[in-house]
Design a protein around this motif. Structure first.
Motif, PDB file in Angstrom:
ATOM      1  N   LEU A  61      46.574  54.770  40.359  1.00 36.54           N
ATOM      2  CA  LEU A  61      47.203  53.653  39.647  1.00 36.54           C
ATOM      3  C   LEU A  61      46.182  52.882  38.808  1.00 36.54           C
ATOM      4  O   LEU A  61      46.477  52.467  37.680  1.00 36.54           O
ATOM      5  CB  LEU A  61      47.871  52.718  40.654  1.00 36.54           C
ATOM      6  CG  LEU A  61      49.120  53.281  41.352  1.00 36.54           C
ATOM      7  CD1 LEU A  61      49.573  52.345  42.466  1.00 36.54           C
ATOM      8  CD2 LEU A  61      50.253  53.473  40.344  1.00 36.54           C
ATOM      9  N   LEU A  62      44.990  52.697  39.337  1.00 32.46           N
ATOM     10  CA  LEU A  62      43.970  51.978  38.567  1.00 32.46           C
ATOM     11  C   LEU A  62      43.506  52.779  37.362  1.00 32.46           C
ATOM     12  O   LEU A  62      43.227  52.213  36.295  1.00 32.46           O
ATOM     13  CB  LEU A  62      42.784  51.644  39.470  1.00 32.46           C
ATOM     14  CG  LEU A  62      43.023  50.548  40.518  1.00 32.46           C
ATOM     15  CD1 LEU A  62      41.821  50.409  41.436  1.00 32.46           C
ATOM     16  CD2 LEU A  62      43.322  49.209  39.841  1.00 32.46           C
ATOM     17  N   ARG A  63      43.438  54.092  37.490  1.00 27.03           N
ATOM     18  CA  ARG A  63      43.099  54.931  36.334  1.00 27.03           C
ATOM     19  C   ARG A  63      44.175  54.804  35.256  1.00 27.03           C
ATOM     20  O   ARG A  63      43.863  54.713  34.058  1.00 27.03           O
ATOM     21  CB  ARG A  63      42.945  56.386  36.766  1.00 27.03           C
ATOM     22  CG  ARG A  63      41.660  56.691  37.537  1.00 27.03           C
ATOM     23  CD  ARG A  63      41.564  58.186  37.803  1.00 27.03           C
ATOM     24  NE  ARG A  63      40.404  58.538  38.587  1.00 27.03           N
ATOM     25  CZ  ARG A  63      39.177  58.737  38.091  1.00 27.03           C
ATOM     26  NH1 ARG A  63      38.962  58.607  36.795  1.00 27.03           N
ATOM     27  NH2 ARG A  63      38.173  59.074  38.890  1.00 27.03           N
ATOM     28  N   GLU A  70      40.145  45.637  30.148  1.00 26.24           N
ATOM     29  CA  GLU A  70      40.270  44.685  31.240  1.00 26.24           C
ATOM     30  C   GLU A  70      39.133  44.871  32.246  1.00 26.24           C
ATOM     31  O   GLU A  70      39.074  45.880  32.957  1.00 26.24           O
ATOM     32  CB  GLU A  70      41.619  44.866  31.940  1.00 26.24           C
ATOM     33  CG  GLU A  70      41.864  43.906  33.092  1.00 26.24           C
ATOM     34  CD  GLU A  70      41.736  42.466  32.678  1.00 26.24           C
ATOM     35  OE1 GLU A  70      40.915  41.764  33.312  1.00 26.24           O
ATOM     36  OE2 GLU A  70      42.416  42.045  31.714  1.00 26.24           O
ATOM     37  N   PRO A  71      38.188  43.926  32.354  1.00 23.90           N
ATOM     38  CA  PRO A  71      37.045  44.110  33.267  1.00 23.90           C
ATOM     39  C   PRO A  71      37.443  44.079  34.736  1.00 23.90           C
ATOM     40  O   PRO A  71      36.805  44.724  35.574  1.00 23.90           O
ATOM     41  CB  PRO A  71      36.119  42.943  32.909  1.00 23.90           C
ATOM     42  CG  PRO A  71      37.004  41.922  32.288  1.00 23.90           C
ATOM     43  CD  PRO A  71      38.095  42.670  31.594  1.00 23.90           C
ATOM     44  N   GLN A  72      38.488  43.343  35.068  1.00 21.24           N
ATOM     45  CA  GLN A  72      38.908  43.258  36.463  1.00 21.24           C
ATOM     46  C   GLN A  72      39.366  44.616  36.986  1.00 21.24           C
ATOM     47  O   GLN A  72      39.047  45.005  38.112  1.00 21.24           O
ATOM     48  CB  GLN A  72      40.041  42.226  36.585  1.00 21.24           C
ATOM     49  CG  GLN A  72      40.450  41.914  38.014  1.00 21.24           C
ATOM     50  CD  GLN A  72      41.540  40.858  38.064  1.00 21.24           C
ATOM     51  OE1 GLN A  72      42.167  40.548  37.052  1.00 21.24           O
ATOM     52  NE2 GLN A  72      41.763  40.310  39.235  1.00 21.24           N
ATOM     53  N   THR A  73      40.083  45.367  36.156  1.00 19.98           N
ATOM     54  CA  THR A  73      40.537  46.696  36.552  1.00 19.98           C
ATOM     55  C   THR A  73      39.363  47.654  36.709  1.00 19.98           C
ATOM     56  O   THR A  73      39.307  48.448  37.658  1.00 19.98           O
ATOM     57  CB  THR A  73      41.527  47.240  35.518  1.00 19.98           C
ATOM     58  OG1 THR A  73      42.575  46.287  35.319  1.00 19.98           O
ATOM     59  CG2 THR A  73      42.128  48.559  35.970  1.00 19.98           C
ATOM     60  N   ALA A  74      38.412  47.585  35.776  1.00 18.68           N
ATOM     61  CA  ALA A  74      37.242  48.462  35.860  1.00 18.68           C
ATOM     62  C   ALA A  74      36.422  48.170  37.109  1.00 18.68           C
ATOM     63  O   ALA A  74      35.941  49.095  37.791  1.00 18.68           O
ATOM     64  CB  ALA A  74      36.383  48.294  34.606  1.00 18.68           C
TER      65      ALA A  74
END
Length: 693
Positions: free
Chosen positions: A527-529, A538-542
């Protein structure tokens, strides 16, 4: 991308408002949107206090008397009292000056005086009797006009006097007007005039009531916000308008006396309870004061219109007494906040100094969107908490530089000129936005920009209902020029921004879904990919995805994400933590220093970095690499020394502005002793067994 979406939305809204203003009924639509917004924002806040309406964070509580005189301040739907107060000041001044112009255009008995027609809400007209007389005179039917015209016709046709009388009698008989017809016709005209005046007063009364109706909730919400900046901005904007139109001073006194006095009474009542009122008594208090303010305002309006001489002076004196009593009641409640020291003003001065230093690093084109929010941890000279710079102009300077600030100032100047030419009564609310934005972060709210852009469009729409004067002809040409080009630009902007918005929305939705499936790392990784594929910026996702990937892949992902957010403190810390788990104390120290530079006054990070160096030294000593252990221990001791110096400086500066509680952690002494022991073991000739606690 966030700034692009924001400014794209503002541009689209401005184009849409101008296109609506070009319509015949555009002014009505824009006015309806304006008044609906104002009533929803004000009434929802007042009902949250007086009626038990559940509005989250509608009231901001504070135990500090320097922040709130009552311990509670009204924040409404905006959830921030200062911005809420500024918005209420904007709506209050718009209605207050509209009511003053309404008073100005109304003469005795409710007729319209015709004074300054172009500046009012509607074009002035004369009384019903005067209009009837003018029409009769224009048509030649004044007094004995029928006989005169008959005589003139008889003379012109060469007919004798008897023929004229005979034809006049025949005309009177044919129309049912006998000898007393002239008297009955005069009576009918007088009755029609009285009916017209009565109907005119009734219509004018309704218009006056509509102007006065929103004044009380706007004034009450403004006072309950306890925003000194909003109060000062409203007073300054009103004073600036009165310097230009001094004849409006008395009319503003009459229009606002009753609503402001009732609002001050409500403020005093609620201040005693800390803005905590029972629903039923609160609703009765709110409704009673609102009704009383409206009735008293209508009474003042009617008496001032009919009064003259000393009677009118008495009405003005009564209005001045009401204003003075209201101001005294409020100032007595908040005198400590006004005369005493202001910690918020001192904190803003600190923000401004740090912001100026940061702006000097990129003075011409700025540093990009949301600069202060992402960089204040690195730029702050004291450990305060403030992700907003509290000045819209400084924020623009940081983001867009001098070029962007000049463009925004030209936009404000053009808006002010347009409002000044088209509808001067809308200039004071525009001035409130311009003034208050200099000392707070109003421009972080999209609502403020919508109001700022709505005012010139509304002023432009009002030019349609009036004859085009010489000074406003350019406004009409502007309104009628290039409508199709505006529609095309609006459609293109909407399409482009919709794509970007959809991508950001899909990325955010997938990130939230991944957060809910934290128990399944494999599904969370997928899901995060997908979230990062939709929105790679989005830095939070990375940062979240890097924790689930192998070490090398996680570090590569973090470094690639830093291309989009080079100043993000969270990304720097994630990389520093990765290097602290490695075997190179030099690289670890480099990234730790970069991370601490991006977040100077973070005691938790400093202690975690020192403990990370301690663990690296322990691993090196356990593996037999005494040089790496010694270097790691030395790096940890250097970080601890810098931490101690910075904490000592802040301690000597006092606790003021130390919102983050920065200081030496209690664990720091124990870590120091262990680092010194490790360093001693690493540099001695014969390794000894390390005993860890």
């Amino acid at each position: 991308m966030n700034e692009l979406l924001r400014w794209g939305f503002y541009t689209s809204f401005a184009l849409f408002a101008v296109l609506v203003a070009g319509n015949r009924r555009g002014g009505t639509l824009l006015a309806a949107v304006w008044h609906l917004l104002g009533l929803v924002i004000s009434l929802s806040a007042l009902l949250a206090v007086c009626g038990g309406l559940p509005v989250p964070y509608a009231v901001a509580y504070s135990q500090s008397p320097e922040v709130s005189a009552t311990g509670a301040r009204l924040a409404g739907l905006l959830q921030y009292p200062n911005a809420f107060g500024a918005v209420m000041a904007v709506f209050l001044l718009e209605r207050l000056f509209a009511a003053a112009y309404g008073f100005r255009l109304t003469g005795p008995s409710g007729t319209v005086s015709g004074e300054d027609c172009a500046e009012g809400e509607v074009e002035a007209s004369r009384g019903a009797v005067n209009r009837a007389e003018q029409e009769n005179i224009a048509s030649g039917e004044g007094g004995g006009g029928a006989i005169s015209r008959a005589e003139q016709e008889n003379i012109a046709s060469g007919e004798g006097g008897g023929g004229a009388v005979s034809r006049a009698e025949q005309e009177n008989i044919a129309s049912g007007e006998a000898e007393g017809g002239a008297g009955s016709r005069a009576g009918e005209t007088a009755i029609a005039g009285r009916v017209g005046r009565a109907l005119g007063w009734s219509a004018e009364l309704r218009r006056t009531a509509a102007r006065l109706l929103p004044l009380f909730p706007y004034a009450a919400a403004l006072l309950l916000s306890e925003s000194r900046g909003a109060w000062l901005a409203a007073a300054s904007a009103g004073a600036a308008a009165l310097l230009w139109k001094r004849q409006l001073s008395a009319l503003l006194l009459l229009a606002g006396a009753a609503p402001v006095a009732a609002a001050a009474l409500l403020y005093r009542q609620l201040a005693r309870t800390g803005l905590a009122a029972e629903p039923l008594p609160g609703l009765l208090l709110l409704a009673g004061l609102w009704a009383g303010a409206l009735l008293a305002g209508l009474w003042l309006h009617r008496r001032s219109c009919r009064a003259a001489g000393w009677h009118r002076a008495a009405m003005l004196a009564l209005a001045a007494v009401a204003w003075t009593a209201a101001a005294s009641a409020v100032l007595l409640q908040v005198r400590a906040r006004i005369t005493g020291p202001s910690p918020t003003a001192a904190a803003r001065g600190l923000f401004y100094r740090d912001a100026w230093k940061l702006a000097a690093e990129a003075p011409w084109l700025g540093r990009g969107g949301e600069t202060w929010r992402h960089s204040y941890l690195a730029a702050q000279s004291r450990p305060y908490v403030g992700s907003q710079v509290h000045s819209g102009y400084l924020d623009i300077l940081l983001n867009l530089g001098t070029a962007g600030l000049a463009a925004v100032l030209l936009l404000l100047l053009a808006a002010g000129w347009l409002v000044f030419k088209a509808s001067p009564r809308l200039l004071p609310p525009l001035l409130v936005i311009i003034l208050h934005s200099a000392v707070d972060f109003d421009w972080s709210y999209g609502l403020i920009w919508m109001l700022l852009l709505l005012l010139p469009a509304w002023a432009l729409a009002e030019t349609i209902a009036r004859p085009v004067a010489e000074g406003t002809a350019i406004l009409t040409r502007l309104r009628r020029s290039w409508p199709y080009a505006g529609i095309a630009v609006l459609c293109a902007l909407t399409f482009m921004l919709s794509i970007l918005s959809y991508q950001a929305m899909r990325g955010a939705a997938l990130y939230k879904q991944a957060a809910r499936t934290s128990t399944d790392p494999a599904a969370q990784t997928v899901l995060l990919r997908q979230s990062l594929a939709w929105n790679p910026r989005e830095p939070q996702t990375a940062a979240a995805l890097s924790r689930l990937l192998p070490e090398e892949q996680g570090m590569d992902l973090l470094q690639s994400s830093m291309q989009f957010s080079p100043g993000d403190a969270a990304l720097h810390w994630e990389l520093a933590e990765r290097y602290l788990q490695g075997r190179d104390p030099g690289e670890a120290l480099y990234w730790v220093r970069l991370s601490l530079k991006a977040d100077i006054f973070n005691a938790a990070k400093r202690l975690a970095a020192i403990e990370g160096m301690l663990k690296m030294a322990e691993r090196g000593l356990a593996e037999g690499n005494r040089q790496r252990a010694a270097d790691s221990a030395a790096a940890g001791l250097e970080l601890l020394r810098q931490y101690s110096l910075l904490a000592g400086r802040e301690h000597s500066a006092g606790r003021r502005h130390n919102d983050r509680g920065f200081g030496i952690n209690e664990q720091a002494e124990g870590v120091y002793l262990r680092l010194r022991a490790l360093q001693a073991l690493a540099i001695q000739d014969e390794p000894k067994k390390l005993v860890t606690g």
